[in-house]
Design a protein around this motif. Structure first.
Motif, PDB file in Angstrom:
ATOM      1  N   LYS A 281      -4.200  -0.777  -9.263  1.00  0.00           N
ATOM      2  CA  LYS A 281      -4.897   0.496  -8.427  1.00  0.00           C
ATOM      3  C   LYS A 281      -6.115   0.029  -8.032  1.00  0.00           C
ATOM      4  O   LYS A 281      -6.902  -0.395  -8.899  1.00  0.00           O
TER       5      LYS A 281
ATOM      6  N   ILE B 247      -2.999   6.471  -2.400  1.00  0.00           N
ATOM      7  CA  ILE B 247      -3.679   5.777  -1.580  1.00  0.00           C
ATOM      8  C   ILE B 247      -4.103   4.257  -2.130  1.00  0.00           C
ATOM      9  O   ILE B 247      -4.501   4.311  -3.091  1.00  0.00           O
ATOM     10  N   LYS B 248      -3.712   3.313  -1.243  1.00  0.00           N
ATOM     11  CA  LYS B 248      -4.116   1.961  -1.491  1.00  0.00           C
ATOM     12  C   LYS B 248      -3.828   1.282  -2.874  1.00  0.00           C
ATOM     13  O   LYS B 248      -4.846   0.930  -3.636  1.00  0.00           O
ATOM     14  N   CYS B 249      -2.681   1.384  -3.472  1.00  0.00           N
ATOM     15  CA  CYS B 249      -2.490   0.836  -4.556  1.00  0.00           C
ATOM     16  C   CYS B 249      -1.282  -0.162  -4.434  1.00  0.00           C
ATOM     17  O   CYS B 249      -0.528  -0.185  -3.412  1.00  0.00           O
ATOM     18  N   SER B 250      -1.238  -1.376  -5.178  1.00  0.00           N
ATOM     19  CA  SER B 250      -0.136  -2.071  -5.147  1.00  0.00           C
ATOM     20  C   SER B 250       0.742  -2.126  -6.390  1.00  0.00           C
ATOM     21  O   SER B 250       0.119  -1.764  -7.413  1.00  0.00           O
TER      22      SER B 250
ATOM     23  N   ASP C 286       6.711   6.289  -0.195  1.00  0.00           N
ATOM     24  CA  ASP C 286       6.306   4.934  -0.122  1.00  0.00           C
ATOM     25  C   ASP C 286       6.663   4.323  -1.563  1.00  0.00           C
ATOM     26  O   ASP C 286       7.208   3.138  -1.531  1.00  0.00           O
TER      27      ASP C 286
ATOM     28  N   GLU D  12     -12.613  -2.057   0.953  1.00  0.00           N
ATOM     29  CA  GLU D  12     -11.584  -2.863   1.159  1.00  0.00           C
ATOM     30  C   GLU D  12     -11.609  -4.295   0.910  1.00  0.00           C
ATOM     31  O   GLU D  12     -12.566  -4.688   1.124  1.00  0.00           O
TER      32      GLU D  12
ATOM     33  N   GLY E  99      -3.508  10.497  -6.064  1.00  0.00           N
ATOM     34  CA  GLY E  99      -3.205  10.068  -4.650  1.00  0.00           C
ATOM     35  C   GLY E  99      -2.498   8.754  -4.664  1.00  0.00           C
ATOM     36  O   GLY E  99      -2.772   7.943  -5.643  1.00  0.00           O
TER      37      GLY E  99
ATOM     38  N   ARG F 171       0.710  -1.280   0.017  1.00  0.00           N
ATOM     39  CA  ARG F 171      -0.037   0.117  -0.051  1.00  0.00           C
ATOM     40  C   ARG F 171       0.905   1.310  -0.148  1.00  0.00           C
ATOM     41  O   ARG F 171       1.915   1.281   0.889  1.00  0.00           O
ATOM     42  N   PHE F 172       0.726   2.037  -0.962  1.00  0.00           N
ATOM     43  CA  PHE F 172       1.460   3.485  -1.026  1.00  0.00           C
ATOM     44  C   PHE F 172       0.627   4.680  -0.427  1.00  0.00           C
ATOM     45  O   PHE F 172      -0.596   4.783  -0.941  1.00  0.00           O
ATOM     46  N   ASN F 173       0.934   5.211   0.824  1.00  0.00           N
ATOM     47  CA  ASN F 173       0.177   6.140   1.297  1.00  0.00           C
ATOM     48  C   ASN F 173       1.002   7.441   0.991  1.00  0.00           C
ATOM     49  O   ASN F 173       0.321   8.645   1.381  1.00  0.00           O
ATOM     50  N   SER F 174       2.090   7.577   0.315  1.00  0.00           N
ATOM     51  CA  SER F 174       2.832   8.624   0.012  1.00  0.00           C
ATOM     52  C   SER F 174       3.612   8.420  -1.013  1.00  0.00           C
ATOM     53  O   SER F 174       4.307   7.304  -1.375  1.00  0.00           O
TER      54      SER F 174
END
Length: 176
Positions: A116, A169-172, A84, A123, A167, A78-81
């Protein structure tokens, strides 16, 4: 045995066979070779006829030349920034570089694959799973082959930026 399990039968050929009411090898065996060749072409018809009967005349090979070396992580990322993402891409490029160097190989084409989370997706039910995602992929072929992690990282970051993810948020992500 289902026809989809036969070598050489992809989704397109499977669809064409299904339109003719053929779903398994028993049904395929009931069709004469000449009709299969007329419907699907000489080569494909012959292949289907043989494979449905367990006949495979391809030469057995014990060594297949490796076409790619990669590393892929498709769960728990998970990328939050942006930092990351940078850290993850750095680790991935170092892993691929090490694998290339161990195999005494260099490569010219870098491919970055991203999962993504789909807009509005919940979730994932599975712990650290991907859930409902859009798959993004892009490749760049370099002018000169390399196994240098820093070169790969520079190119991989360009590819990652080209996805315009906004953003983080929440990608792998995976690198291959």
């Amino acid at each position: 045995m289902s026809i989809e399990d036969l070598p050489g039968v992809g989704w397109s050929l499977q669809e064409r066979l299904n339109r003719k009411g053929i779903y398994d090898c028993k049904q395929l065996q009931a069709i004469p070779k000449e009709i299969l060749q007329g419907d699907f072409g000489v080569k494909t018809g012959d292949m289907l006829w043989c494979y449905a009967r367990g006949i495979d005349n391809r030469q057995v090979q014990n060594y297949q030349e490796r076409k790619s070396i990669g590393a892929e992580v498709n769960w728990g990322v998970r990328f939050n920034s942006p930092s990351d993402a940078h850290h993850f891409l750095t680790s991935l490029c170092e892993e691929v570089s090490g694998r290339l160097q161990e195999a005494f190989l260099i490569g010219r084409t870098l491919t970055l694959k991203i999962k993504k989370r789909k807009e509005g997706a919940r979730e994932p039910e599975k712990f650290m799973g991907c859930g409902s995602c859009d798959n993004l992929s892009k490749s760049i072929t370099l002018g000169c082959a390399t196994n240098d992690a820093q070169v790969m990282l520079r190119v991989t970051k360009q590819i990652f930026a080209s996805f315009h993810l906004g953003g983080f948020i929440k990608c792998s992500a995976s690198y291959h």
